[in-house]
Design a protein around this motif. Structure first.
Motif, PDB file in Angstrom:
ATOM      1  N   ILE A 123       0.843  -1.216   0.000  1.00 32.12           N
ATOM      2  CA  ILE A 123       0.000   0.000   0.000  1.00 32.12           C
ATOM      3  C   ILE A 123       0.871   1.257   0.000  1.00 32.12           C
ATOM      4  N   PRO A 124       1.618   1.513  -1.056  1.00 39.68           N
ATOM      5  CA  PRO A 124       2.559   2.644  -1.065  1.00 39.68           C
ATOM      6  C   PRO A 124       1.917   4.009  -0.923  1.00 39.68           C
ATOM      7  N   GLN A 125       0.644   4.173  -1.326  1.00 43.11           N
ATOM      8  CA  GLN A 125       0.025   5.489  -1.311  1.00 43.11           C
ATOM      9  C   GLN A 125      -0.547   5.878   0.050  1.00 43.11           C
ATOM     10  N   LYS A 126      -0.902   4.919   0.897  1.00 39.58           N
ATOM     11  CA  LYS A 126      -1.592   5.205   2.152  1.00 39.58           C
ATOM     12  C   LYS A 126      -0.720   5.050   3.384  1.00 39.58           C
ATOM     13  N   VAL A 127       0.446   4.456   3.226  1.00 37.68           N
ATOM     14  CA  VAL A 127       1.181   3.990   4.390  1.00 37.68           C
ATOM     15  C   VAL A 127       1.698   5.122   5.279  1.00 37.68           C
ATOM     16  N   PHE A 128       2.108   6.271   4.704  1.00 37.16           N
ATOM     17  CA  PHE A 128       2.765   7.293   5.519  1.00 37.16           C
ATOM     18  C   PHE A 128       1.816   7.934   6.538  1.00 37.16           C
ATOM     19  N   LEU A 129       0.625   8.366   6.118  1.00 43.05           N
ATOM     20  CA  LEU A 129      -0.291   9.041   7.041  1.00 43.05           C
ATOM     21  C   LEU A 129      -0.688   8.106   8.184  1.00 43.05           C
ATOM     22  N   ILE A 130      -0.949   6.853   7.857  1.00 41.05           N
ATOM     23  CA  ILE A 130      -1.325   5.884   8.890  1.00 41.05           C
ATOM     24  C   ILE A 130      -0.191   5.709   9.891  1.00 41.05           C
ATOM     25  N   ILE A 131       1.014   5.511   9.375  1.00 42.81           N
ATOM     26  CA  ILE A 131       2.174   5.266  10.235  1.00 42.81           C
ATOM     27  C   ILE A 131       2.488   6.485  11.095  1.00 42.81           C
ATOM     28  N   SER A 132       2.475   7.678  10.484  1.00 40.62           N
ATOM     29  CA  SER A 132       2.837   8.884  11.237  1.00 40.62           C
ATOM     30  C   SER A 132       1.811   9.173  12.336  1.00 40.62           C
ATOM     31  N   SER A 133       0.541   8.875  12.090  1.00 34.95           N
ATOM     32  CA  SER A 133      -0.483   9.096  13.111  1.00 34.95           C
ATOM     33  C   SER A 133      -0.281   8.162  14.300  1.00 34.95           C
ATOM     34  N   ILE A 134       0.005   6.892  14.016  1.00 34.48           N
ATOM     35  CA  ILE A 134       0.261   5.931  15.087  1.00 34.48           C
ATOM     36  C   ILE A 134       1.508   6.338  15.866  1.00 34.48           C
ATOM     37  N   ALA A 135       2.525   6.815  15.153  1.00 36.32           N
ATOM     38  CA  ALA A 135       3.756   7.260  15.806  1.00 36.32           C
ATOM     39  C   ALA A 135       3.484   8.444  16.726  1.00 36.32           C
ATOM     40  N   THR A 136       2.576   9.327  16.323  1.00 36.15           N
ATOM     41  CA  THR A 136       2.234  10.473  17.163  1.00 36.15           C
ATOM     42  C   THR A 136       1.633  10.007  18.480  1.00 36.15           C
ATOM     43  N   PHE A 137       0.730   9.036  18.432  1.00 34.80           N
ATOM     44  CA  PHE A 137       0.138   8.516  19.668  1.00 34.80           C
ATOM     45  C   PHE A 137       1.223   7.945  20.576  1.00 34.80           C
TER      46      PHE A 137
END
Length: 482
Positions: free
Chosen positions: A351-365
């Motif tokens: 999923i190259p197009q969606k992976v960054f926003l999902i990952i960065s949000s989890i990292a923020t938590f």
């Protein structure tokens, strides 16, 4: 008395620690993640970075107070165990390791995006696989090798940012690229708060990701040659870094072109210079952001490895994580991080197009949760400390206790904000599930093995065993609080 048992070595100098913190903090969150924050809040993110940076500074001063008193590989995980209880230490340590894994995934994802600037037809995952293997191998060398590598990688980033600011100011002052360039871009496209109060507030949920990794300063204390000098020096430089590397840099970037033209196709730094026709600068900046990503990955692997090693010593992680090489490197934890990053390679393939926003949000938590636990730990330790003892602290946190209370409320607010946006709500859900799983794991582990705490067999093998008598006296002062 000598021993043949390998131990963590104190090979990090003050300059290493300052630049390791820079390496972890100045990376994907600034060079790539800033595009998301700009889209959410517009130019108002400059104010968001200042406010968020002030809160993070209070976190690091609180951590610095404890790290100077008791330098150890377990850092805030060990402090939380002592002053908030075993489960607090268990959850903090594992959440930090989880944070570093997620942040690393974000970094390698951004690396693939950057390489696409030059090689748009080459799949991302190929670059990511090569980067993971090379950086992972370098982390298996002695800590001095790691420190030197990170020093030079971070030095390149700092020089590049300063050069970019100078070049951007030159374009602004001399009008080298047409009428669209000017400081007025900060307010002429919908105002300074184009998304209103809601956009400004919601930008905190994105901006805080950029500061993730600064807490590595506390982790380095266990391998610092002079922690009571190196830690304060590194922490005290944080305000200047925030103003220079975040606020001023993004102010220049958004002055060179309208913030409305920033998207997530690449680094906004590269895109804006390319849009102005300064192709050479865009190519050079792309090289710099690649170095920045590699530097951040390097720091994150180091930090996660040391925190897992410290947890293993407290019997909060499998004993296998205490295994050290002859150079004093926790090689098993490095290998674990490499395997985790290979998952990131797979995600970028799927999923190259969606992976960054999902990952960065989890990292923020995960990041904000760790900061919250650091603040609560220091608050509880300091609250129990006699006045005669607090007066002797070598590096006391400022604004006690009101600054810490405000910072705690702020961090709770950021966690709540994650639930108000569809793009970041998944982070809150993952975070709650993660903490629930930790609760189950802790309960099962406690039932099987008894109370979690320091492993007597590991006594003297941690970096704390290398501390000077002065450091041991400081640790004893903290231990009396329990």
């Amino acid at each position: 008395m000598t021993t043949d048992t390998p131990t963590l070595s104190r090979g990090l100098k003050s300059r290493h620690i300052r630049f390791i913190a820079l390496g972890s903090a100045i990376g994907t969150g600034l060079f790539y993640g800033s595009s998301e924050s700009i889209k959410v809040g517009g130019p108002a993110v400059l104010l968001t970075y200042l406010i968020g940076g002030a809160a993070v500074f209070l976190v690091l001063r609180s951590l610095g107070e404890m790290a100077v008193h008791r330098p150890c590989a377990g850092s805030f995980g060990e402090y939380a165990t002592k002053y908030l209880g075993p489960f607090a230490g268990f959850s903090t340590g594992w959440t930090y390791a989880f944070e570093m894994v997620i942040v690393c995934l974000a970094d390698i994802t951004a690396l693939g995006v950057y390489m696409g600037f030059w090689f748009p037809d080459v799949p991302r995952w190929i670059w990511l696989l090569a980067a993971v293997l090379v950086i992972g191998a370098l982390n298996l060398f002695s800590v001095k090798v790691f420190g030197e590598l990170e020093f030079w990688l971070s030095l390149v980033k700092i020089a590049a940012i300063i050069a970019m600011i100078i070049a951007g100011l030159a374009i602004l002052v001399f009008g080298l690229s047409g009428d669209q360039v000017g400081v007025s871009n900060l307010w002429s496209h919908g105002g300074f708060f184009p998304k209103g109060a809601q956009g400004f507030v919601m930008s905190f949920a994105v901006v805080m990701f950029a500061f993730g990794g600064t807490e590595i300063i506390g982790v380095t204390a266990g391998e610092a040659e002079e922690p009571d000098r190196a830690i304060p020096s590194a922490v005290n430089s944080i305000p200047v870094r925030i103003v220079l590397f975040y606020v001023l840099t993004l102010a220049v970037i958004m002055s060179l072109n309208s913030w409305t033209k920033v998207d997530s196709a690449g680094s906004p730094f590269v895109e804006i210079f390319a849009g102005l026709g300064v192709k050479f600068a865009a190519t050079l900046l792309n090289l710099i952001v690649i170095v920045a990503a590699l530097s951040a990955i390097n720091s994150d692997i180091f930090a996660a490895g040391r925190i897992m090693y410290g947890m293993a010593e407290r019997r909060q992680a499998p004993a296998v994580m205490r295994r050290l090489s002859r150079n004093g490197v926790p090689w098993m934890t490095v290998l674990i991080m490499i395997v985790a990053l290979l998952v990131g390679v797979l995600l970028n393939y799927l999923i190259p197009q969606k992976v960054f926003l999902i990952i960065s949000s989890i990292a923020t938590f995960a990041t904000v949760w760790v900061w919250l636990m650091i603040l609560l730990t220091q608050f509880n330790a300091r609250r129990k400390m006699p006045r005669s003892e607090s007066d002797t602290l070598r590096y006391p946190a400022p604004f006690w206790p009101y600054g810490q209370i405000v910072a705690i409320v702020f961090m709770v607010g950021v966690l709540v904000l994650l639930g108000f946006s569809a793009g970041t709500r998944v982070a809150l859900l993952v975070g709650v599930v993660w903490l629930a799983l930790l609760g189950v794991a802790y309960a099962v582990g406690t039932r099987r093995n008894g109370a979690v705490g320091p492993d007597p067999a590991a006594s003297g093998t941690a970096a704390s065993g290398h501390a000077t008598a002065d450091h041991e006296d400081q640790a004893a002062a903290y231990q009396r609080l329990g």
